[in-house]
Design an enzyme around this catalytic site. Structure first.
Site, PDB file in Angstrom:
ATOM      1  N   SER A  53      28.361   0.148   3.343  1.00 40.27           N
ATOM      2  CA  SER A  53      29.600   0.147   2.561  1.00 40.27           C
ATOM      3  C   SER A  53      29.406  -0.132   1.076  1.00 40.27           C
ATOM      4  O   SER A  53      30.206   0.309   0.268  1.00 40.27           O
ATOM      5  CB  SER A  53      30.600  -0.845   3.157  1.00 40.27           C
TER       6      SER A  53
ATOM      7  N   HIS B 253      32.616   4.236   7.623  1.00 41.91           N
ATOM      8  CA  HIS B 253      32.583   5.121   6.445  1.00 41.91           C
ATOM      9  C   HIS B 253      32.012   6.496   6.777  1.00 41.91           C
ATOM     10  O   HIS B 253      31.714   7.274   5.873  1.00 41.91           O
ATOM     11  CB  HIS B 253      31.765   4.477   5.326  1.00 41.91           C
TER      12      HIS B 253
ATOM     13  N   LYS C 258      40.546   4.144   7.424  1.00 48.12           N
ATOM     14  CA  LYS C 258      39.812   4.739   6.302  1.00 48.12           C
ATOM     15  C   LYS C 258      40.062   6.248   6.271  1.00 48.12           C
ATOM     16  O   LYS C 258      41.144   6.672   5.901  1.00 48.12           O
ATOM     17  CB  LYS C 258      38.353   4.331   6.386  1.00 48.12           C
TER      18      LYS C 258
HETATM   19  C1  LIG Z   1      36.353  -1.613   6.726  1.00 47.33           C
HETATM   20  C2  LIG Z   1      35.212  -1.903   7.600  1.00 47.33           C
HETATM   21  C3  LIG Z   1      35.397  -2.580   8.799  1.00 47.33           C
HETATM   22  C4  LIG Z   1      36.704  -3.203   9.194  1.00 47.33           C
HETATM   23  O1  LIG Z   1      37.631  -2.255   9.584  1.00 47.33           O
HETATM   24  P1  LIG Z   1      39.171  -2.631   9.502  1.00 47.33           P
HETATM   25  O2  LIG Z   1      39.839  -1.660  10.393  1.00 47.33           O
HETATM   26  O3  LIG Z   1      39.566  -2.502   8.080  1.00 47.33           O
HETATM   27  O4  LIG Z   1      39.293  -4.045  10.012  1.00 47.33           O
HETATM   28  C5  LIG Z   1      34.311  -2.719   9.640  1.00 47.33           C
HETATM   29  N1  LIG Z   1      33.092  -2.244   9.283  1.00 47.33           N
HETATM   30  C6  LIG Z   1      32.886  -1.606   8.118  1.00 47.33           C
HETATM   31  C7  LIG Z   1      31.517  -1.092   7.787  1.00 47.33           C
HETATM   32  C8  LIG Z   1      33.934  -1.426   7.226  1.00 47.33           C
HETATM   33  O5  LIG Z   1      33.729  -0.827   6.057  1.00 47.33           O
END
Ligand SMILES: *Cc1c(COP(=O)(O)O)cnc(C)c1O
Length: 396
Positions: free
Chosen positions: A185, A213, A245
């Site tokens: 990330s 991602h 996302k």
């Molecule tokens: C955003 C994210 C999460 C958490 O997901 P949410 O649905 O926002 O709680 C978990 N792992 C990674 C790598 C992320 O970027």
């Protein structure tokens, strides 16, 4: 008493802690958005051009998703009212799970309310005291917390270092699990999954890949890191996806073989002891999945923006691209103060590009973290590039 960095803090010292945090320039504050998620937003009463969201396909405010959620509310009401295993698992939840499983060609999918909870759930259900989770040093915070909560031993290998990973697998005790982000990330680079699948087989380990991602972004059908690498995940691979996302909605899921998914249903505490997400949200996610699968043009546009950006920055001088081919395009600055100065200079011109500093990234690794969305257009990229050009001069 709690430990904050190398400081021990007793409860009544919070006043001092807040003052110190402020003095160190680490205080974060909320900004209020007064328009839908999009590249061009109204934030704190100012017009902004943003390069910081995870809305990779520009679906968060898509009218088709909004219509699906409206229909869902008309049909199912607003709240699920109970956990999935009580009476909170509705037809759209069930349909979404089946459609996701079909899209990813896995036996089963289980929905969770957030990605954070999915990660806690999958690690906690399968691992416990006496077991070892071998995890990449740069994994997302929720994966680190997942291991802590599970009681398993955490053994962290150097980022994407297969030799270090193998050594740690050899030394591991109990049940073994390899835990990694598919796309990292803060760096935007990818895990070497083909080799990791081999290692997981050799050491009879689970391989859990967080595709937050990657799903919707990588692969021709948006099927994520495995599709992009042309690898079929085996029985011991579990993939975690988030719906907040690229899918533009909210929630998350775990995808994999029948047996581990059957275990998750019985044992994942962040599934058992929480209210199911509203069924109307699942209706919106079903619409999002149809678009993710059937509109590859969004990914093509996104990829074109990324290539364009990289080409231009490479020719600019003074800015350090990181080895990423994903929509996460950090510019390595190094010094924290300089990264902050550049982010401030960009904001001055109306552009939101966050500076990421330690402890989120290693010391000396401060960066501007730029993310692109299929909702960006040529003009947005032009504006970013021309502003970066002037800002690097100002902040040198
Ligand atoms: C955003 C994210 C999460 C958490 O997901 P949410 O649905 O926002 O709680 C978990 N792992 C990674 C790598 C992320 O970027």
């Amino acid at each position: 008493m709690i430990q904050v960095g190398d400081q021990a803090i007793t409860k009544h010292d919070w006043t001092q802690w807040l003052a110190r945090h402020e003095a160190d320039g680490l205080t974060r504050s909320l900004k209020v958005a007064d328009s839908p998620q999009a590249p061009h937003m109204r934030i704190d009463r100012q017009d902004r051009l943003t390069f910081c969201s995870n809305d990779y396909l520009g679906l968060a405010n898509d009218p088709r998703l909004a219509a699906a959620m409206h229909r869902g509310i008309d049909r199912w009401g607003v709240g699920a009212g109970a956990a999935h295993l009580i009476n909170g698992h509705f037809t759209p939840h069930q349909q979404l799970e089946v459609e996701l499983a079909d899209w990813l060609a896995v036996d089963a999918v289980q929905l969770f309310s957030t990605g954070y909870m999915a990660n806690l759930g999958v690690v906690g259900a399968l691992m416990g005291r006496g077991d070892t989770v071998v995890a990449d040093r740069l994994n997302h915070a929720s994966l680190v917390d997942a291991v802590r909560l599970s009681g398993a031993r955490l053994s962290r290998y150097r980022h994407n270092d297969l030799d270090d990973l193998e050594r740690r697998l050899r030394d591991a005790r109990g049940e073994r699990m390899i835990l990694t982000d598919g796309v990292f990330s803060m760096d935007g680079d990818c895990a070497p999954l083909a080799e990791m699948v081999d290692l997981a087989e050799r050491f009879d380990a689970w391989l859990v890949v967080d595709e937050a991602h990657a799903f919707g972004v990588l692969g021709d059908q948006g099927g994520g890191s495995f599709e992009a690498a042309g690898i079929t995940p085996g029985e011991r691979v579990l993939r975690v996806g988030t719906l907040g996302k690229a899918f533009g909605t909210a929630g998350a899921f775990v995808a994999g073989a029948a047996e581990p998914l059957a275990v998750l249903l019985q044992r994942a505490r962040t599934y058992l002891f929480t209210t199911a997400q509203p069924p109307a949200v699942a209706e919106a996610s079903r619409q999002a999945l149809a678009i993710v699968r059937d509109e590859p043009s969004r990914r093509h546009h996104l990829q074109a923006l990324v290539s364009r950006f990289r080409d231009e920055v490479a020719g600019m001088g003074g800015l350090a691209l990181m080895p990423s081919s994903t929509p996460i395009q950090p510019l390595l600055v190094g010094d924290s103060a300089r990264a902050m100065a550049m982010a401030d200079a960009l904001l001055e011109e109306g552009l939101v590009v966050p500076a990421i500093r330690p402890p989120t990234v290693p010391r000396g690794g401060s960066r501007l973290r730029i993310t692109f969305s299929a909702a960006h257009d040529e003009n947005d990229i032009q504006k970013l590039l021309s502003t970066l050009r002037t800002c690097t001069k100002v902040a040198m």
